[in-house]
Design a protein around this motif. Structure first.
Motif, PDB file in Angstrom:
ATOM      1  N   THR A   1      -4.510   4.196   7.847  1.00 49.13           N
ATOM      2  CA  THR A   1      -4.469   2.976   7.014  1.00 49.13           C
ATOM      3  C   THR A   1      -5.835   2.309   6.951  1.00 49.13           C
ATOM      4  O   THR A   1      -6.311   1.918   5.871  1.00 49.13           O
ATOM      5  CB  THR A   1      -3.432   1.989   7.579  1.00 49.13           C
ATOM      6  N   ILE A   2      -6.493   2.174   8.106  1.00 48.08           N
ATOM      7  CA  ILE A   2      -7.794   1.501   8.142  1.00 48.08           C
ATOM      8  C   ILE A   2      -8.851   2.313   7.404  1.00 48.08           C
ATOM      9  O   ILE A   2      -9.688   1.748   6.677  1.00 48.08           O
ATOM     10  CB  ILE A   2      -8.220   1.249   9.597  1.00 48.08           C
TER      11      ILE A   2
ATOM     12  N   LYS B   1      -8.401   4.313   4.877  1.00 48.63           N
ATOM     13  CA  LYS B   1      -8.159   4.165   3.432  1.00 48.63           C
ATOM     14  C   LYS B   1      -8.669   2.807   2.945  1.00 48.63           C
ATOM     15  O   LYS B   1      -9.314   2.715   1.896  1.00 48.63           O
ATOM     16  CB  LYS B   1      -6.679   4.318   3.113  1.00 48.63           C
ATOM     17  N   LYS B   2      -8.385   1.747   3.700  1.00 46.70           N
ATOM     18  CA  LYS B   2      -8.859   0.419   3.313  1.00 46.70           C
ATOM     19  C   LYS B   2     -10.383   0.383   3.292  1.00 46.70           C
ATOM     20  O   LYS B   2     -10.989  -0.230   2.400  1.00 46.70           O
ATOM     21  CB  LYS B   2      -8.335  -0.630   4.299  1.00 46.70           C
ATOM     22  N   THR B   3     -10.997   1.035   4.279  1.00 44.87           N
ATOM     23  CA  THR B   3     -12.457   1.040   4.359  1.00 44.87           C
ATOM     24  C   THR B   3     -13.075   1.708   3.139  1.00 44.87           C
ATOM     25  O   THR B   3     -14.042   1.200   2.552  1.00 44.87           O
ATOM     26  CB  THR B   3     -12.918   1.772   5.635  1.00 44.87           C
TER      27      THR B   3
ATOM     28  N   ASP C   1     -11.669   2.114   0.177  1.00 46.33           N
ATOM     29  CA  ASP C   1     -11.404   1.284  -1.008  1.00 46.33           C
ATOM     30  C   ASP C   1     -12.356   0.094  -1.069  1.00 46.33           C
ATOM     31  O   ASP C   1     -12.883  -0.247  -2.135  1.00 46.33           O
ATOM     32  CB  ASP C   1      -9.954   0.793  -0.988  1.00 46.33           C
ATOM     33  N   GLU C   2     -12.577  -0.570   0.067  1.00 50.23           N
ATOM     34  CA  GLU C   2     -13.472  -1.721   0.104  1.00 50.23           C
ATOM     35  C   GLU C   2     -14.903  -1.314  -0.220  1.00 50.23           C
ATOM     36  O   GLU C   2     -15.616  -2.016  -0.937  1.00 50.23           O
ATOM     37  CB  GLU C   2     -13.415  -2.375   1.492  1.00 50.23           C
TER      38      GLU C   2
ATOM     39  N   GLU D   1      -6.071  -7.115  11.250  1.00 47.87           N
ATOM     40  CA  GLU D   1      -6.166  -6.397   9.980  1.00 47.87           C
ATOM     41  C   GLU D   1      -5.614  -7.241   8.836  1.00 47.87           C
ATOM     42  O   GLU D   1      -6.164  -7.266   7.738  1.00 47.87           O
ATOM     43  CB  GLU D   1      -5.393  -5.073  10.080  1.00 47.87           C
TER      44      GLU D   1
ATOM     45  N   ASP E   1      -7.672  -8.524   5.482  1.00 47.40           N
ATOM     46  CA  ASP E   1      -7.196  -8.326   4.116  1.00 47.40           C
ATOM     47  C   ASP E   1      -7.111  -9.653   3.362  1.00 47.40           C
ATOM     48  O   ASP E   1      -7.468  -9.747   2.187  1.00 47.40           O
ATOM     49  CB  ASP E   1      -5.814  -7.664   4.136  1.00 47.40           C
TER      50      ASP E   1
ATOM     51  N   ASN F   1     -10.609 -10.933   2.451  1.00 49.79           N
ATOM     52  CA  ASN F   1     -11.175 -10.130   1.371  1.00 49.79           C
ATOM     53  C   ASN F   1     -10.610 -10.542   0.017  1.00 49.79           C
ATOM     54  O   ASN F   1     -11.332 -10.687  -0.966  1.00 49.79           O
ATOM     55  CB  ASN F   1     -10.880  -8.647   1.609  1.00 49.79           C
ATOM     56  N   SER F   2      -9.284 -10.728  -0.031  1.00 49.06           N
ATOM     57  CA  SER F   2      -8.661 -11.044  -1.312  1.00 49.06           C
ATOM     58  C   SER F   2      -9.013 -12.447  -1.781  1.00 49.06           C
ATOM     59  O   SER F   2      -9.124 -12.701  -2.987  1.00 49.06           O
ATOM     60  CB  SER F   2      -7.136 -10.903  -1.192  1.00 49.06           C
TER      61      SER F   2
ATOM     62  N   ARG G   1     -14.404  -2.760  10.319  1.00 46.27           N
ATOM     63  CA  ARG G   1     -13.282  -1.821  10.280  1.00 46.27           C
ATOM     64  C   ARG G   1     -13.474  -0.712  11.322  1.00 46.27           C
ATOM     65  O   ARG G   1     -12.552  -0.363  12.061  1.00 46.27           O
ATOM     66  CB  ARG G   1     -13.178  -1.193   8.887  1.00 46.27           C
TER      67      ARG G   1
END
Length: 549
Positions: free
Chosen positions: A115-116, A118-120, A122-123, A149, A153, A156-157, A171
């Motif tokens: 999960t982390i 993938k987020k990394t 994407d960011e 986490e 998120d 960031n948003s 991350r």
């Protein structure tokens, strides 16, 4: 012709001449040779301290190097108490037994890492490139605080704007010591991750997400079997009685550096000695043990997948050897007594150079989870004037090269955060948790390869690659150069028994070196040739021992 300045020497190996000097001429060539090899796939003479720590390693000691009664155990550390049975070195039988009773730990870890990551990604892809590298990286002060986490998120948003380099470090640091070690290595490899990511990851050399200071104090008290206050200036903070004598006269309230497996505080003893106090993470054993099992499982899946692809399968047992080597050495990082002994041994091995130092260990305060050394008065590379920085770099290259081709005892983690220039102009190596040994035959092969590279003797250079294990024995290739082909042995001369692959590969190596830009004048061109011209046709590999050089 390759005409790097080489000094005549008085120290000899059988096939190479070498002299320790601050010029670093030949040393830089050796470093390039080792770096190129890896690219194929991707004076403290305190004998009392030495004997103390050597004997401490030999004698069987309790997990925390002291006997504890129930009253001395810190309740703050109870969460990780069950992992203590995994301390004492890599033991797959213990790991299997432990995690077979707790399979949810492995499942949860794999999900979290995936999960982390993938987020990394994407960011990183969605954010704007960082305009300039973080000037504060590697200044010994952590540049980000721990947030969950979900909080990452949310921030960031809401913010819309993200420093993707800083977020990358946050991350990766949140994933624990294995991820940080990988990132520290990549911070030296702009050729793999690019300049922006490389500059960002340098932060992780001395700055990571710290663990709570109260936990650090609890570890120190439990490990040293100390019931009083840790420092006179912290009597109110750690709950020790004001009337009891403190362990230290002074200790910083916050860490001055945060590494992958521990964090460092500055302190002063009652004798007035300034010291660095390195305290191990409370969850270090838990994270490292879990990640070792996860890596084993993932690489078994990768191995099975590659076997289904023609021409892309790994050699039998190669992945297991790689994991075992890395896991063994990283597990030994959890034993600070051994790290102390490693530092003494390293300093003694390079004492002939005259400019390599290591911090002296203060044995009175040191255990397998707390390491106290004398404070180094000096600066890291990014704080030095250009001239001093160049001098330090030359000494570092010279020392590392001497380790690889002369002594065989190598500091496996010599990034900028683990190197300092002291007030006397000596280079000081820090952190001896990760060390590596190089056998005599490999040292000879490295020396032979350096000499061959200088002489543009491609046959001898190819033989050196074979001797060091970077190409197969016998040499294998894809005769038609197709991805779908399997690698096959070139063959042996029916009369002499010589490996015919040596001549064929050296011919292609020489031709490519003469063709590529700078091939006969820049050592860096050899990396381009091996990666872009030869690696698809000739079977090349990174032997496990190189992963920690």
């Amino acid at each position: 012709m390759m005409t790097e300045t080489i000094k005549t020497t008085k120290i000899r190996r059988k096939r190479m001449m070498y002299v320790p000097s601050r010029s670093g001429g030949r040393s830089s060539i050796a470093a390039v040779f080792v770096l190129i090899s890896v690219l194929l796939l991707s004076n403290n003479n305190n004998h009392d301290d030495f004997f103390f720590f050597t004997n401490a390693m030999v004698v069987s000691t309790p997990p925390n190097n002291v006997e504890h009664n129930l009253d001395s155990l810190s309740p703050e550390l109870e969460e990780w108490r069950e992992y203590n049975e995994l301390r004492g070195g890599l033991n797959y039988e213990k790991l299997t037994k432990f995690f077979s009773r707790r399979p949810y730990l492995i499942t949860g870890r794999l999900i979290k890492v995936g999960t982390i990551l993938k987020k990394t990604i994407d960011e990183w892809e969605s954010a704007k490139p960082t305009e300039s590298p973080d000037e504060s990286a590697d200044d010994g002060i952590y540049n980000f605080d721990y947030v969950s986490e979900d909080e990452m998120d949310r921030v960031n948003s809401e913010s819309g704007e993200t420093d993707r380099g800083k977020k990358l470090c946050e991350r990766m640091s949140s994933l624990g010591p294995v991820a940080v070690k990988i990132c520290q290595t990549l911070s030296q490899r702009a050729d793999i991750v690019g300049d922006e990511a490389c500059n960002a990851l340098k932060t992780l050399q001395t700055a990571n997400i710290q663990f709570d200071d109260d936990l650090a104090i609890a570890i120190m008290k439990e490990s040293l079997n100390w019931n009083g206050p840790i420092a006179e200036n912290l009597v109110n903070k750690d709950g020790g009685g004001k009337k009891e004598k403190a362990l230290f006269e002074y200790m910083s309230e916050k860490p001055i550096a945060v590494a992958s497996l521990g964090q460092v505080y500055k302190a002063r003893t009652h004798d007035g000695l300034d010291v660095a106090v390195k305290v191990q993470r409370p969850d270090g054993t838990a994270l490292l043990s879990t990640d070792i099992v996860c890596f084993k499982l993932c690489l078994k899946v990768l191995d099975s997948y590659r076997k289904l692809q023609p021409g892309r399968s790994f050699d039998p047992g190669l992945l297991d050897c790689i994991v075992d080597r890395i896991a063994t050495d990283m597990t030994e990082e959890l034993n600070y007594i051994k790290e102390a002994a490693n530092g003494v041994k390293f300093a003694q091995s390079l004492s002939f150079l005259g400019f390599v130092k290591t911090p002296k260990v203060v044995t009175k305060y040191s255990t397998d989870r707390v390491l106290v050394t004398e404070w180094v008065k000096g600066d890291h590379l990014n704080k030095l004037p250009k001239e001093e920085g160049l001098a330090m770099t030359r000494m570092a290259v010279e020392a590392c090269t001497a380790s690889i081709v002369l002594t065989g005892y190598v500091h496996a983690d010599p990034h900028e955060g683990n190197l300092m220039l002291d007030e006397d102009g000596n280079i000081v190596f820090l952190d001896f948790g990760l060390m590596s040994d190089v056998s005599e035959d490999i040292m000879e092969a490295f020396a032979s390869g350096i000499q061959a590279c200088l002489a543009e003797d491609w046959v001898e250079l190819t033989k050196a690659f074979k001797s060091t294990g970077f190409i197969c024995d016998p040499v294998e290739w894809k005769p038609n150069g197709l991805d779908s082909d399997e690698f096959v042995a070139v063959g042996l001369d029916p009369v002499t028994g010589e490996d015919l692959g040596i001549a064929k590969l050296s011919d292609e190596l020489g031709e490519a070196m003469r063709t590529v830009e700078g091939g006969t004048s820049r050592f860096g061109a050899l990396a381009t040739v091996l990666n872009q011209y030869l690696s698809e046709r000739w079977k090349m590999q990174t032997p496990p021992y190189v992963l920690l050089l």
